[in-house]
Write an enzyme that holds these catalytic residues in place. Structure first.
Site, PDB file in Angstrom:
ATOM      1  N   GLU A 148      -1.163  -4.924   3.050  1.00 12.29           N
ATOM      2  CA  GLU A 148      -1.131  -3.929   4.125  1.00 12.29           C
ATOM      3  C   GLU A 148      -1.214  -4.578   5.504  1.00 12.29           C
ATOM      4  O   GLU A 148      -1.823  -5.628   5.699  1.00 12.29           O
ATOM      5  CB  GLU A 148      -2.252  -2.889   3.955  1.00 12.29           C
ATOM      6  CG  GLU A 148      -3.645  -3.460   4.009  1.00 12.29           C
ATOM      7  CD  GLU A 148      -4.716  -2.440   3.601  1.00 12.29           C
ATOM      8  OE1 GLU A 148      -4.405  -1.411   2.998  1.00 12.29           O
ATOM      9  OE2 GLU A 148      -5.887  -2.719   3.910  1.00 12.29           O
ATOM     10  N   ASN A 183      -1.259   5.281   3.218  1.00 11.63           N
ATOM     11  CA  ASN A 183      -1.336   6.005   1.943  1.00 11.63           C
ATOM     12  C   ASN A 183      -2.494   7.000   2.011  1.00 11.63           C
ATOM     13  O   ASN A 183      -3.608   6.631   2.368  1.00 11.63           O
ATOM     14  CB  ASN A 183      -1.563   4.972   0.825  1.00 11.63           C
ATOM     15  CG  ASN A 183      -1.652   5.605  -0.549  1.00 11.63           C
ATOM     16  OD1 ASN A 183      -1.557   6.832  -0.687  1.00 11.63           O
ATOM     17  ND2 ASN A 183      -1.839   4.776  -1.559  1.00 11.63           N
ATOM     18  N   SER A 236       0.826  -1.196   0.000  1.00 10.85           N
ATOM     19  CA  SER A 236       0.000   0.000   0.000  1.00 10.85           C
ATOM     20  C   SER A 236       0.868   1.258   0.000  1.00 10.85           C
ATOM     21  O   SER A 236       1.775   1.383   0.816  1.00 10.85           O
ATOM     22  CB  SER A 236      -0.899  -0.020   1.232  1.00 10.85           C
ATOM     23  OG  SER A 236      -1.696   1.122   1.227  1.00 10.85           O
ATOM     24  N   GLY A 237       0.594   2.147  -0.937  1.00 10.98           N
ATOM     25  CA  GLY A 237       1.353   3.392  -1.009  1.00 10.98           C
ATOM     26  C   GLY A 237       2.616   3.284  -1.840  1.00 10.98           C
ATOM     27  O   GLY A 237       3.427   4.202  -1.872  1.00 10.98           O
ATOM     28  N   SER A 291      -5.340   5.823  -0.644  1.00 15.13           N
ATOM     29  CA  SER A 291      -5.255   4.372  -0.758  1.00 15.13           C
ATOM     30  C   SER A 291      -6.479   3.795  -1.469  1.00 15.13           C
ATOM     31  O   SER A 291      -7.622   4.122  -1.140  1.00 15.13           O
ATOM     32  CB  SER A 291      -5.142   3.783   0.644  1.00 15.13           C
ATOM     33  OG  SER A 291      -4.920   2.406   0.548  1.00 15.13           O
ATOM     34  N   SER A 292      -6.218   2.926  -2.438  1.00 11.40           N
ATOM     35  CA  SER A 292      -7.327   2.267  -3.131  1.00 11.40           C
ATOM     36  C   SER A 292      -7.945   1.270  -2.162  1.00 11.40           C
ATOM     37  O   SER A 292      -7.242   0.423  -1.635  1.00 11.40           O
ATOM     38  CB  SER A 292      -6.817   1.512  -4.353  1.00 11.40           C
ATOM     39  OG  SER A 292      -5.970   2.323  -5.116  1.00 11.40           O
ATOM     40  N   GLY A 319      -2.881  -2.676  -2.224  1.00  6.96           N
ATOM     41  CA  GLY A 319      -1.638  -3.373  -1.932  1.00  6.96           C
ATOM     42  C   GLY A 319      -1.664  -4.082  -0.601  1.00  6.96           C
ATOM     43  O   GLY A 319      -2.533  -3.839   0.250  1.00  6.96           O
ATOM     44  N   THR A 373      -1.410   2.903  -8.185  1.00  3.80           N
ATOM     45  CA  THR A 373      -2.476   3.664  -8.834  1.00  3.80           C
ATOM     46  C   THR A 373      -1.891   4.772  -9.710  1.00  3.80           C
ATOM     47  O   THR A 373      -2.370   5.010 -10.825  1.00  3.80           O
ATOM     48  CB  THR A 373      -3.421   4.241  -7.764  1.00  3.80           C
ATOM     49  OG1 THR A 373      -3.934   3.142  -7.023  1.00  3.80           O
ATOM     50  CG2 THR A 373      -4.549   5.014  -8.380  1.00  3.80           C
TER      51      THR A 373
END
Ligand code: ATP
Ligand code: MG
Length: 1070
Positions: free
Chosen positions: A370, A141, A91-92, A144-145, A368, A96
């Site tokens: 996490e 993030n 994540s981050g 974050s998605s 991602g 994206t």
């Protein structure tokens, strides 16, 4: 990175760091792109780079996501195969952002008319829309998605993106009702609060975020670098572009407002029952959602239950307690939100749906891996999907690659790696032993309405089934999984509820009773028939989605981007060594490089290879007569590929280095280019002939009745560029990049003493250039002859042009400051083009004057110069002008030409492209003009042997500018509250240990013998470059001692006094 001299994690990290600190965020391992998040805008994403990377080979430019995208796009077009790019990383890490760069590159390089442009707009606009509703600030993030997305961009046969399809995966809906400290709900809530116009806010009853209990639990409302108000406008624009009608847009916001207000309905315990604490708060959400407030109250606090009693089934009304009521309220909020999200995805899909699929390129951007302070069911699912992606990566790059070598009979020695299939199985196995998801589903199937105690049962059952699994442990609040990327402790609390994921029929019924058609349409269930069967659980859904995704991806040609997150501070230039090293380890970059180095960069089944490169030889084009294998060999020989650069398998050819493949690609491009040019040339010739016929007539008109004509010029074809500027960069340098050349020729220029000197005269829509040559006086190029721009005349400054009435080739360009006297064989052609351009630019007609006594102003230079000179024309002998200077006058004599009233007689003269009808220097220049070789016009032959046009020259070394290397200070600890230990580099657990073990599985080198053994020897069949300190290197045909053969495939040998390991199948025993 394949070229690193040592391959171990430290060397890889060091290399990545060096590049990162120099602002190079991209690197390659073979075709895998590594991208390190810079946390700042890099300067190399401009149109310049888009142009640079278009159609360029991988090695031509520095590594870049555009190179990967271009390669993907071209592969799709040339091989007619669907492509996909799998973007992975925690994540981050920048997934994206990477996906967006890919989409924008495709959109920019592909063509298309208005309709295609519309599709492109939707594809690009889908990002802000889905990010507003599907992304949120987490501690990892800021954007974050919270959902997974697979975006297939579909193309026409011509490569235009004319459609697309998004598949979305499991939105983290629990975020709608609760967020951890320092995190936020989905962006849209804050966007609406900050950005909506006052009137709209009033309608929706929008207050400050602190007012809403769905927003105020985490105490975080703002995000660094995010402007919610501006983003709101963007979200609304995106809805507009996607074609969501205005009234639906309003209802979308109404649902968002409704959810916020719904969250503020709280319950108190009255007796054993939950009661709405303040019934006033029911009215607003009910109003926004278009439902009856008392019905809302009823459905939040009670539920219809089917009960079977003595064979009879009856429905009874059960009153809920406070906890159950809260749970029901949250369930409604989450259902509304996810259904709305699905609607938005579907709206995008509807807008770009295409009836038939031709080619497609898929971009996978998921949430991602996490680890949070508290990891719940959602993290379990998210990390599972990441585990699956790692599996695909391993399957396709490490496992499949190596298996393929064995299958194809390619000489190869295996490289070990940690295969995370064991973790995937632990989670998703159906049986023997059942995986965590199966156990979870079983527990859910037997639990009751609210299912008290179900989570405890689950934990117990897990102990029984997977308790002894190497990658599983338990802890006091749940269980631990040793994921490929580290150990994660999951809190069992809520697993069963969230997995069961059923929306009570009462709530569906409630929403179906609403007055807004759009909101009703989000609840399409038919309650009378949809009841039967075991409901699908969230985990079985994500399992299915993940496996479907794997199948989809497996059908495409895959490309990979491995994103690396260099820090948790989100600051540029902050490099946390241990964090990067951890990622390098679990991403398996080292194994990746090893497989790549020892392996083959490229493989292709024979017929595809033949098809792709058939154009290279006459024997293979249009079709090869012989076996496919022979055809492939023939092609490889035709490009003189070294024998150690390829191997023939049973069905495929394997090429070792990318450079060797690029050689083939380049030859192919060149061939295509040559053919394209031949076609272009023929077409241009045809067009030009028609155009020049017309021009010739027009040109004649400008001299008509004013000047005598030459016999052999009146019917001459016009060529325009007599210098072949296309292949003369030394001349083109004075022009702008795409400046068109109307006319170019070598002419004689006369100075104030009537000395003549050669100049290249170029006419473009921007003006007239006169280029000469000079010897360089200083510097490293001293003594060399270089092109120099002697004069540039703007159309606006030209006053007139004067000529004699006789058939000579002189003309004077009159300009404000001084005049230029020129002599050109093609003056008529030049003048007619000049008149046209002049008129276009100045909106005036160019004055042409005809006189046998012409005056011209000379340039003022120091004390001398200035003043006028004269050209006097008289009748003489022959067609060539004779010149004789005398004082301030140049006397020119020439015989009579064709009458002034001559017109072209022939429609089209035989075309002799670029050859002069008059020898250019047939007339001696009395004053010894400086001669320099003149470039012939491009001849057909010339074109053929010339290399492909340098569409994209090598990038200057500044392609990726270096910035200062000063390290910035580490950010002060960002989060003060709570235990933030979970942000540390995770423990690797069993996965890490197995990884280490699997890498070190080679036999130790044999102890050094005391004297030189008289044992067996071997001869190298292929070159091998040792990749670790305990390995040896050798070239093809080297003969050396074979000390030990090991069944693992790693043999021990001694060469040049060094003993070490090498892959046994690289040699033959002698
Ligand atoms: N190439 C880049 N250039 C500049 N900044 C970047 C780049 N890539 C990422 N970032 C920064 O890092 C942030 C996080 O990146 P991104 O949202 O792409 O991560 P992600 O991998 O998608 O994470 P998640 O799994 O949480 O969705 C971005 O918002 C941006 O600030
Ligand atoms: Mg993301």
């Amino acid at each position: 990175m394949v070229l690193l001299s040592k391959i171990n994690e430290d060397a890889i990290v060091e290399n990545l760091k060096k590049r990162y600190m120099d602002d190079y965020i991209f690197s390659y391992i073979g075709s895998v792109l590594i991208s390190v998040n810079p946390f700042k805008q890099m300067p190399y994403f401009t149109d310049r780079e888009i142009e640079l990377y278009q159609g360029a080979a991988q090695y031509e430019n520095p590594p870049h996501i555009y190179a990967l995208t271009d390669n993907m796009y071209r592969n799709m077009m040339i091989d007619a195969e669907n492509q996909c790019v799998i973007i992975s990383g925690e994540s981050g890490a920048g997934k994206t952002v990477a996906a967006k760069y890919i989409m924008s590159y495709i959109s920019k390089v592909s063509g298309g008319g208005a309709k295609v442009q519309h599709v492109k707009d939707i594809i690009l606009q889908s990002n802000p829309l889905l990010e507003a509703f599907g992304n949120a600030k987490t501690v990892r993030n800021n954007n974050s998605s919270r959902f997974g997305k697979y975006f297939e961009i579909q193309f026409s046969r011509g490569g235009e993106p004319d459609g697309g399809k998004i598949s979305n995966f499991l939105l983290e809906k629990s975020r709608v009702v609760s967020q951890n400290e320092n995190e936020r709900n989905f962006h849209i809530f804050y966007q609406l609060i900050e950005g909506a116009p006052v009137q709209q806010k009033e309608i929706l009853g929008i207050m400050t975020p602190e007012y809403y209990s769905y927003l105020n639990q985490s105490g975080t409302y703002k995000v660094d670098g995010t402007n919610d108000s501006k983003d709101f406008q963007e979200t609304m624009e995106a809805m507009e572009v996607i074609g969501i009608p205005g009234e639906i847009q309003a209802q979308v916001l109404q649902i968002i407002g409704g959810i916020l207000h719904l969250g503020n309905i709280s319950f108190i315990e009255a007796g054993n029952y939950g009661q709405v604490e303040s019934t006033d708060l029911l009215a607003f959400p009910a109003y926004l959602l278009g439902i009856d407030p008392s019905r809302l109250q009823e459905k939040l606090t009670s539920r219809q239950m089917d009960s079977k009693w003595g064979g009879k089934s009856e429905s009874i009304n059960v009153t809920l307690n406070q906890e159950q009521a809260t749970y029901t309220r949250d369930a409604l909020a989450k259902a509304l939100y996810t259904r709305l999200f699905d609607y938005l995805v579907e709206a995008v899909n509807k807008a770009i749906r295409k009836p038939t699929e031709e080619y497609s390129t898929g971009v996978l951007d998921i949430y991602g891996f996490e680890i949070f302070q508290r990891n719940g069911f959602e993290q379990f699912c998210i990390n599972f999907v990441n585990e699956k992606l790692q599996q695909i990566f391993i399957e396709l790059t490490l496992k499949a690659e190596q298996e393929e070598y064995v299958q194809e009979g390619i000489k190869w020695s295996p490289i070990q790696y940690f295969n995370n299939k064991v973790v995937c199985d632990l989670i998703e196995n159906k049986l023997s032993p059942p995986g965590i998801m199966s156990v979870l589903d079983d527990v859910c199937a037997t639990m009751h309405a609210k299912g008290e105690g179900a989570d405890e049962t689950l934990l117990q059952k897990l102990h029984g089934t997977v308790g002894t699994h190497e990658h599983f442990n338990s802890w006091n609040s749940g269980f631990v999984i040793h994921h490929y990327a580290g150990k994660v402790s999951y809190d069992i609390n809520g697993f069963c509820e969230r997995n069961r994921d059923v929306l009570f029929p009462d709530l569906i019924e409630l929403m179906q009773s609403g007055e807004h058609h759009f909101i009703r349409s989000l609840f399409p269930e038919n309650l009378n028939t949809d009841k039967k069967g075991r409901p699908t659980t969230a985990s079985s859904k994500i399992k299915k989605q993940a496996n479907d995704l794997v199948n989809t991806l497996m059908k495409c040609t895959p490309h990979y981007i491995r994103c690396i997150k260099p820090n948790e501070t989100k600051r540029p230039r902050d490099w946390e060594e241990s964090r990067v090293k951890h990622q390098v380890e679990y991403l398996g970059l080292r194994e990746n490089i090893r497989v790549r180095r020892a392996g083959f960069a490229y493989r292709r089944v024979f017929n595809k290879f033949l098809q792709r490169y058939a154009i290279l030889t006459t024997e293979t084009w249009p079709c090869w007569r012989g076996t496919e294998q022979q055809g492939v060999l023939h092609l490889l020989k035709s490009v003189n590929m070294d024998k150690d650069q390829y191997q023939m398998g049973h069905t495929k050819v394997f090429v070792k280095n990318p450079e060797s493949l690029f050689l083939l690609e380049e030859m192919r491009e060149r061939k295509f280019d040559t053919f394209a040019r031949t076609i272009q040339k023929a077409w241009r010739k045809y067009i030009a002939r028609r155009k020049y016929e017309k021009m010739r007539e027009e040109a004649s008109d400008i001299l008509y009745q004013s000047k005598e004509r030459r016999k052999n010029s009146i019917n001459r074809n016009f060529v325009g560029d007599y210098l072949g500027l296309e292949q003369k960069p030394e001349l083109r340098q004075f022009l702008a990049k795409r400046e068109r050349v109307d006319f170019a020729d070598s002419v004689n220029k006369f100075d104030r003493r009537f000395k003549s000197i050669k100049r290249d005269l170029i006419l473009t829509p921007k003006g007239i250039y006169l280029i000469g040559r000079e010897k360089v006086k200083k510097g490293p190029e001293k003594g060399q002859i270089k092109e120099v721009l002697k004069r540039k005349l703007e159309f606006g400054n030209i006053i007139s042009v004067s000529l004699s009435t006789r058939q000579d080739d002189f003309f004077v360009l009159h300009e404000a400051q001084y005049d230029s006297v020129l002599e050109s064989n093609f003056k008529t052609e030049f003048l007619s083009l000049l008149c046209k351009r002049y008129e276009e630019v100045t909106k005036r007609k160019l004055t042409l004057s005809f006189n046998d006594r012409l005056e011209f102003k000379v340039k003022k230079e120091g004390w001398g110069g200035g003043g006028s000179r004269f050209l006097v024309f008289q009748r003489g002998q022959g067609d060539l002008a004779q010149v004789k200077p005398g004082g301030k006058t140049l006397n020119i004599t020439v015989g009579d030409g064709l009458p002034k009233t001559s017109k072209p007689t022939r429609k089209s003269a035989p075309y002799s492209h670029g050859t002069r009808t008059n020898p250019p220097n047939s007339r001696g220049h009395p004053h010894g003009a400086t001669q320099f070789s003149r470039g012939g016009a491009p001849s057909a032959q010339h074109d053929f042997t010339n290399t492909a046009p340098q569409r994209h020259g090598r990038p200057p070394s500044a392609a990726l500018p270096k910035l200062g290397t000063q390290r910035s200070q580490r950010a002060p600890a960002q989060h003060k509250q709570g235990n933030m230990d979970f942000l540390n580099v995770p423990e690797q657990g069993m996965s890490g240990m197995q990884r280490k073990k699997s890498i070190g599985q080679r036999p130790p080198p044999a102890p050094k013998p005391s004297s030189r053994p008289q044992g067996p020897r071997c001869r190298a069949l292929y070159q091998y470059i040792g990749q670790d300190e305990d390995e040896i290197s050798f070239n093809v045909n080297d003969v050396f001692d074979l000390i030990r053969q090991d069944t693992s495939g790693w043999w021990t040998g001694r060469i040049r006094g060094r003993e070490g390991l090498f892959p046994g199948n690289y040699v033959e025993k002698v």
